[in-house]
Design an enzyme around this catalytic site. Structure first.
Site, mmCIF file in Angstrom:
data_model
loop_
_atom_site.group_PDB
_atom_site.id
_atom_site.type_symbol
_atom_site.label_atom_id
_atom_site.label_comp_id
_atom_site.label_asym_id
_atom_site.label_seq_id
_atom_site.Cartn_x
_atom_site.Cartn_y
_atom_site.Cartn_z
ATOM 1 N N TYR A 43 34.417 45.436 91.571
ATOM 2 C CA TYR A 43 34.359 46.026 90.288
ATOM 3 C C TYR A 43 32.729 45.805 89.721
ATOM 4 C CZ TYR A 43 35.453 46.824 85.374
ATOM 5 O OH TYR A 43 35.623 47.379 83.959
ATOM 6 N N ASN A 96 34.600 43.441 75.823
ATOM 7 C CA ASN A 96 36.188 43.180 75.639
ATOM 8 C C ASN A 96 36.831 44.076 74.608
ATOM 9 O OD1 ASN A 96 36.872 40.817 77.593
ATOM 10 N ND2 ASN A 96 34.832 40.136 76.493
HETATM 11 N N1 LIG Z 1 39.363 47.527 78.524
HETATM 12 C C1 LIG Z 1 38.120 47.077 78.191
HETATM 13 O O1 LIG Z 1 38.116 45.743 77.827
HETATM 14 C C2 LIG Z 1 36.958 47.531 79.372
HETATM 15 C C3 LIG Z 1 35.803 46.749 79.558
HETATM 16 C C4 LIG Z 1 34.827 47.337 79.893
HETATM 17 C C5 LIG Z 1 34.824 48.514 80.698
HETATM 18 N N2 LIG Z 1 36.010 49.142 80.447
HETATM 19 C C6 LIG Z 1 36.025 50.403 81.427
HETATM 20 O O2 LIG Z 1 36.618 51.404 80.557
HETATM 21 C C7 LIG Z 1 37.634 52.168 81.404
HETATM 22 C C8 LIG Z 1 39.173 52.290 81.103
HETATM 23 O O3 LIG Z 1 39.368 50.848 80.922
HETATM 24 P P1 LIG Z 1 40.875 50.604 80.483
HETATM 25 O O4 LIG Z 1 40.953 49.205 79.860
HETATM 26 O O5 LIG Z 1 41.556 51.639 79.770
HETATM 27 O O6 LIG Z 1 41.533 50.296 81.930
HETATM 28 P P2 LIG Z 1 43.041 51.066 82.376
HETATM 29 O O7 LIG Z 1 43.344 50.588 83.666
HETATM 30 O O8 LIG Z 1 44.129 51.003 81.328
HETATM 31 O O9 LIG Z 1 42.688 52.810 82.504
HETATM 32 C C9 LIG Z 1 42.080 53.008 83.867
HETATM 33 C C10 LIG Z 1 42.847 54.399 84.212
HETATM 34 O O10 LIG Z 1 42.235 54.819 85.412
HETATM 35 C C11 LIG Z 1 43.434 55.359 86.154
HETATM 36 N N3 LIG Z 1 42.640 55.300 87.763
HETATM 37 C C12 LIG Z 1 42.290 54.134 88.303
HETATM 38 N N4 LIG Z 1 41.732 54.424 89.480
HETATM 39 C C13 LIG Z 1 41.904 56.048 89.534
HETATM 40 C C14 LIG Z 1 41.413 57.003 90.432
HETATM 41 N N5 LIG Z 1 40.945 56.603 91.554
HETATM 42 N N6 LIG Z 1 41.647 58.199 89.991
HETATM 43 C C15 LIG Z 1 42.193 58.705 88.963
HETATM 44 N N7 LIG Z 1 42.627 57.676 88.092
HETATM 45 C C16 LIG Z 1 42.376 56.394 88.330
HETATM 46 C C17 LIG Z 1 44.214 54.215 85.985
HETATM 47 O O11 LIG Z 1 45.592 54.890 86.433
HETATM 48 C C18 LIG Z 1 44.445 54.278 84.415
HETATM 49 O O12 LIG Z 1 44.860 55.039 83.708
HETATM 50 C C19 LIG Z 1 37.431 51.558 82.995
HETATM 51 O O13 LIG Z 1 36.467 52.383 83.666
HETATM 52 C C20 LIG Z 1 36.784 50.337 82.639
HETATM 53 O O14 LIG Z 1 35.986 49.938 83.748
HETATM 54 C C21 LIG Z 1 37.316 48.670 79.885
#
Ligand SMILES: NC(=O)c1ccc[n+]([C@@H]2O[C@H](COP(=O)([O-])OP(=O)(O)OC[C@H]3O[C@@H](n4cnc5c(N)ncnc54)[C@H](O)[C@@H]3O)[C@@H](O)[C@H]2O)c1
Length: 258
Positions: free
Chosen positions: A144, A173
């Site tokens: 990651y 977060n």
């Molecule tokens: N939630 C947080 O606190 C946080 C913090 C830092 C970064 N992020 C980033 O924000 C983004 C969204 O995070 P989130 O918390 O909503 O996570 P999440 O897991 O709820 O959402 C990710 C989405 O991407 C989809 N996905 C995964 N691999 C895929 C692929 N190969 N092709 C198509 N779809 C795919 C999943 O099915 C899911 O719907 C991510 O890129 C994550 O790295 C989130």
């Protein structure tokens, strides 16, 4: 009205972003392979003519004529991204390359959802964008952390080489409705344990600090970076709450509120 592609749009953050963009009257395509997201997260939107839900894995190329791309697809919690680490790296690296390739071909603006994890195990608190981080390239979180770092590299190289208008945001977060209850993140862990009347699990002495933001504030920040910054602005920019809480403070707050 714009045509907007949201990869990972059926996930936690993506579903809130899609809702906001659809409500503003944009034509939104949500791409998702439902690895951690679900149709239910966006189900209530499917009936709207300006929303399309497409099952697609961004590791494979995709084509659509759009004005903007938000690239969110990637499992984000350790339990999920470590479950299939090679797929995580592929999504972060090959998937982002596919989204950048699309942005280049159709001249779309693209926002990359990066993460505070690019700082690894930081030696500096809080982390300014200029800090390059302290990252283990061979650990179990590397799929990651390093995947997301490489995605940022690709964004900047597509920008320098091909003039693609990229915006990199580093998300801290985030919490809010539709977080998965058992994804191992501290807010959901604490809330689930507190609601069940169990003891809250705190690792270490509880004095380690984190920043937390509500998902609506993040979505507001994402849209502002996409819409309101000049094309020359690429970031990276940290999007999170500048104030930090210790885990003990967070635990006390969750117990009070539940
Ligand atoms: N939630 C947080 O606190 C946080 C913090 C830092 C970064 N992020 C980033 O924000 C983004 C969204 O995070 P989130 O918390 O909503 O996570 P999440 O897991 O709820 O959402 C990710 C989405 O991407 C989809 N996905 C995964 N691999 C895929 C692929 N190969 N092709 C198509 N779809 C795919 C999943 O099915 C899911 O719907 C991510 O890129 C994550 O790295 C989130």
């Amino acid at each position: 009205m714009k045509r907007i592609l949201v990869s990972g749009g059926a996930g936690f953050i993506g579903s809130h972003l899609c809702t906001r963009l659809v409500n503003e009257g944009n034509d939104v395509i949500c791409l998702d392979n439902y690895y951690t997201g679900s149709k239910e997260n966006v189900w209530h939107r499917i009936g709207r003519p300006n929303f399309e839900l497409v099952r697609h894995d961004i590791v494979n190329p995709y084509w659509a004529e759009v004005d903007e791309i938000y690239n969110l697809a990637c499992p984000a919690s350790p339990i999920h991204y470590q479950h299939d680490p090679i797929q995580t790296t592929k999504t972060a690296v090959v998937g982002t390359m596919n989204m950048l390739g699309l942005a280049k071909r159709i001249n779309a603006k693209i926002l990359q959802a990066s993460t505070s994890e690019v700082y690894g195990d930081p030696a500096l608190h809080p982390q300014p964008e200029e800090y390059w981080g302290n990252v283990n390239p061979v650990g179990i979180r590397s799929c990651y952390d390093e995947g997301k770092r490489c995605a940022e590299t690709l964004c900047m190289d597509y920008h320098r080489r091909h003039g693609v208008r990229v915006k990199i945001i580093r998300i801290f977060n985030t919490y809010g409705p539709r977080m998965l209850a058992h994804d191992g993140r501290v807010v959901s862990n604490f809330v689930v344990q507190a609601l069940k009347g169990e003891n809250l699990t705190i690792y270490g002495d509880g004095h380690q600090t984190r920043s937390f933001q509500y998902v609506d504030d993040l979505v507001e920040g994402m849209v502002r970076v996409m819409e309101q910054t000049p094309d020359e602005f690429n970031g990276p920019i940290n999007i999170g709450n500048p104030g930090e809480f210790t885990m003990l403070e967070l635990a006390e707050m969750v117990i009070r509120m539940t």
